[in-house]
Design an enzyme around this catalytic site. Structure first.
Site, PDB file in Angstrom:
ATOM      1  N   HIS A  73       0.803  -1.229  -0.143  1.00 21.25           N
ATOM      2  CA  HIS A  73      -0.148   0.260  -0.199  1.00 21.25           C
ATOM      3  C   HIS A  73       0.804   0.545  -0.144  1.00 21.25           C
ATOM      4  O   HIS A  73       1.917   1.437   0.678  1.00 21.25           O
ATOM      5  CB  HIS A  73      -0.968   0.547   1.486  1.00 21.25           C
ATOM      6  CG  HIS A  73      -1.981  -1.325   1.167  1.00 21.25           C
ATOM      7  ND1 HIS A  73      -3.306  -1.215   2.089  1.00 21.25           N
ATOM      8  CD2 HIS A  73      -2.292  -1.779   0.299  1.00 21.25           C
ATOM      9  CE1 HIS A  73      -4.194  -1.966   1.613  1.00 21.25           C
ATOM     10  NE2 HIS A  73      -3.647  -2.498   0.765  1.00 21.25           N
ATOM     11  N   TYR A 201      -8.991   5.548   7.904  1.00 25.44           N
ATOM     12  CA  TYR A 201      -8.945   5.479   9.218  1.00 25.44           C
ATOM     13  C   TYR A 201      -9.978   7.446   9.596  1.00 25.44           C
ATOM     14  O   TYR A 201      -9.910   8.230   9.424  1.00 25.44           O
ATOM     15  CB  TYR A 201      -7.711   5.943   9.990  1.00 25.44           C
ATOM     16  CG  TYR A 201      -6.700   4.916  10.023  1.00 25.44           C
ATOM     17  CD1 TYR A 201      -6.212   4.567   8.628  1.00 25.44           C
ATOM     18  CD2 TYR A 201      -5.920   4.369  10.732  1.00 25.44           C
ATOM     19  CE1 TYR A 201      -4.974   3.826  10.220  1.00 25.44           C
ATOM     20  CE2 TYR A 201      -5.938   3.534  11.857  1.00 25.44           C
ATOM     21  CZ  TYR A 201      -4.251   3.226  10.467  1.00 25.44           C
ATOM     22  OH  TYR A 201      -3.315   2.242  10.215  1.00 25.44           O
ATOM     23  N   PRO A 292      -3.633   0.524  18.867  1.00 25.75           N
ATOM     24  CA  PRO A 292      -3.047  -0.516  17.752  1.00 25.75           C
ATOM     25  C   PRO A 292      -3.453   0.930  16.873  1.00 25.75           C
ATOM     26  O   PRO A 292      -3.375   0.867  15.590  1.00 25.75           O
ATOM     27  CB  PRO A 292      -4.229  -1.612  17.687  1.00 25.75           C
ATOM     28  CG  PRO A 292      -5.354  -1.238  18.262  1.00 25.75           C
ATOM     29  CD  PRO A 292      -4.775   0.196  19.046  1.00 25.75           C
ATOM     30  N   LYS A 296       1.523   0.024  15.238  1.00 21.68           N
ATOM     31  CA  LYS A 296       2.888  -0.281  15.494  1.00 21.68           C
ATOM     32  C   LYS A 296       3.309  -1.496  16.275  1.00 21.68           C
ATOM     33  O   LYS A 296       5.182  -1.975  16.473  1.00 21.68           O
ATOM     34  CB  LYS A 296       3.193   1.039  16.613  1.00 21.68           C
ATOM     35  CG  LYS A 296       2.801   2.204  16.150  1.00 21.68           C
ATOM     36  CD  LYS A 296       4.400   2.427  14.400  1.00 21.68           C
ATOM     37  CE  LYS A 296       4.125   3.690  13.286  1.00 21.68           C
ATOM     38  NZ  LYS A 296       4.472   2.858  11.926  1.00 21.68           N
ATOM     39  N   TYR A 388       4.201   6.926  10.120  1.00 23.06           N
ATOM     40  CA  TYR A 388       3.320   4.954   9.904  1.00 23.06           C
ATOM     41  C   TYR A 388       4.695   5.090   8.884  1.00 23.06           C
ATOM     42  O   TYR A 388       4.416   2.798   8.908  1.00 23.06           O
ATOM     43  CB  TYR A 388       2.083   5.695   8.710  1.00 23.06           C
ATOM     44  CG  TYR A 388       1.423   4.710   8.678  1.00 23.06           C
ATOM     45  CD1 TYR A 388       0.171   4.909   9.862  1.00 23.06           C
ATOM     46  CD2 TYR A 388       1.034   3.398   8.062  1.00 23.06           C
ATOM     47  CE1 TYR A 388      -0.902   3.713   9.444  1.00 23.06           C
ATOM     48  CE2 TYR A 388       0.351   3.150   8.233  1.00 23.06           C
ATOM     49  CZ  TYR A 388      -1.025   2.663   9.300  1.00 23.06           C
ATOM     50  OH  TYR A 388      -1.543   1.660   9.093  1.00 23.06           O
TER      51      TYR A 388
END
Ligand code: RFL
Ligand code: PHB
Length: 394
Positions: A73, A201, A292, A296, A388
């Site tokens: 991704h 998200y 979560p 990580k 990220y």
């Protein structure tokens, strides 16, 4: 009595990967897990690998299936209310993440140990590490009806947040810094093709929601719920309705499907003051946990054992410098990871019901404001993209 260089407690990703690294470095080890192999493989957990984690797995020849089946991704979607936007990691920082279930990573590691014929004991009982504050550590356990007493040079606690190894460290030395959250995640696995190409998200007045996936035909989705909620009160219909409502955006539809697993997980942040105590070293969730939202936990476990495996190899060759520096190096990286995980969690969740209504509204709208700022700021997007996709393991 048996003898080994490194006795590892716990066959989650941290313990299994450490064993693979030690094997590659020619360091002998024994790995002891109190659950059955099937149980370890059945736990549905993380789904996103940082680029640095993929690099570690590649370095030890563990990435073959991951590259075949993992989904690369190049970014994620963030959403405030019905307003969804894309954060393009590839364009912002030239890096990607790989969506590949923790269960698959664990299966690959187990198969590697099978091929190596490693000393891995599943379903062990009476697992008792001892003597870590002296110079004669032992790991005693029973497996397949046989009692074992293994004298080890070093013991590694890779046995998670509720493991036994943390308890060997005096409270005032372990001294974890912690915080809780007034939210939990209700997670589902569903036999339906993902309704999105990359993870979403979303912050919604009713709470956070996210859309992840495991494969082109399996979706993984989460809903923020109150930590006191009972999963029995969440029918499949209620879950899909909540997801539809919170993820809704014009011109997009969420396709529901049969739910094959559902559970509620509370969130917590915790970091031990040290990952080293005498001859004991902690790695992964045994030393620290994160909520979560930043994806990580698994990656931090991989980063720890990449550092620890290399340090133990140096130790076996007679150089103690890297092992002496392990805790400090791993914790320095970990605190950056903690800060990002907390940032993502606070940014994307609504305050719990204990917060007064007017303050809840204030906090919600300031989070919407922050998401809109991120939407319009390349700097803010780079801040998210760099963290990220994962910081260097150093
Ligand atoms: P684990 O996986 O907990 O493994 C520890 C192992 O030790 C065993 N054990 C013992 N063995 C022998 N004797 C004892 N006394 C023992 N006590 C315990 C346990 O049975 C177990 O097999 O820790 P490890 O290896 O440090 O790995 C950490 C990760 O599992 C964890 O951080 C992640 O799953 C967290 N996490 C996520 N991380 C990510 O990087 N990305 C994500 O997207 C992500 N999503 C998640 C998550 C965790 C979740 N849950 C359920 C906790 C989503 C969820 C829902
Ligand atoms: C998952 O796919 O389970 C997942 C993905 C991203 C997260 C947490 C969980 O931040």
């Amino acid at each position: 009595m048996e003898r080994t260089s490194v006795a590892i407690v716990g066959a989650g990703p941290a313990g299994l990967l450490l064993g693979c690294i030690l094997a590659a470095e020619g360091v002998d080890f024994v790995l002891v897990e109190h659950r059955s192999r099937e149980h370890v493989l059945s736990r549905i957990r993380a789904g996103v690998l940082e680029q640095a984690s993929v690099d570690v797995l590649d370095r030890y020849g563990l990435g073959e299936r991951l590259h075949r089946e993992g989904l690369v991704h190049g970014g994620v979607y963030l959403q405030a209310g019905a307003d969804r936007f894309h954060v393009d990691f590839e364009e912002l920082v030239g890096r990607t993440v790989t969506v590949y279930g923790q269960q698959q990573v664990v299966l690959d590691l187990m198969r590697h140990h099978d091929e190596l014929g490693s000393a891995v004991h599943y379903g062990a009982t009476d697992v008792m590490p001892s003597g870590v504050d002296g110079d004669d550590p032992h790991l005693r356990f029973t497996a397949d009806g046989e009692e074992h007493d293994v004298a080890a040079d070093v013991i590694v606690g890779a046995d998670g947040y509720h493991g036994v190894c943390r308890t060997l460290i005096p409270d005032e030395v372990l001294a974890p810094a912690e915080r809780g959250y007034d939210a939990a995640w209700l997670g589902i696995l569903a036999d339906v093709a993902p309704s999105t190409d990359e993870l979403i998200y979303a912050l919604h007045p009713d709470g956070f929601a996210m859309h992840s996936m495991r494969s082109p035909s399996v979706s993984r989705l989460y809903l923020q719920v109150d930590p006191t909620e009972d999963i029995a009160d969440w029918s499949d219909e209620r879950i899909w309705e909540g997801l539809q409502e919170r993820l809704a955006t014009p011109g997009w539809t969420l396709t529901p499907g049969p739910i094959t697993e559902k559970s509620i997980t509370p969130m917590r942040s915790s970091v031990a003051a040290t990952l080293a105590y005498g001859r004991l070293f902690l790695a992964g969730d045994a030393g620290h946990i994160v909520p979560p939202t930043g994806a990580k936990g698994l990656n931090a476990a991989i980063a720890d054992v990449a550092l620890l495996g290399a340090a133990l190899a140096e130790h076996a060759r007679g150089s103690d410098g890297p092992l002496g520096a392990y805790s400090e190096r791993a914790l320095a990286r970990q605190w950056k990871v903690q800060s990002f995980s907390q940032f993502m969690t606070d940014l994307l969740h609504t305050p719990g019901s204990a917060v007064p209504a007017d303050e809840r509204a204030f906090r919600y709208f300031s989070r919407v404001g922050q998401l809109r700022y991120v939407q319009g700021s390349r700097y803010a997007q780079q801040f998210i993209a760099e963290q990220y996709t994962g910081l260097a393991i150093a």
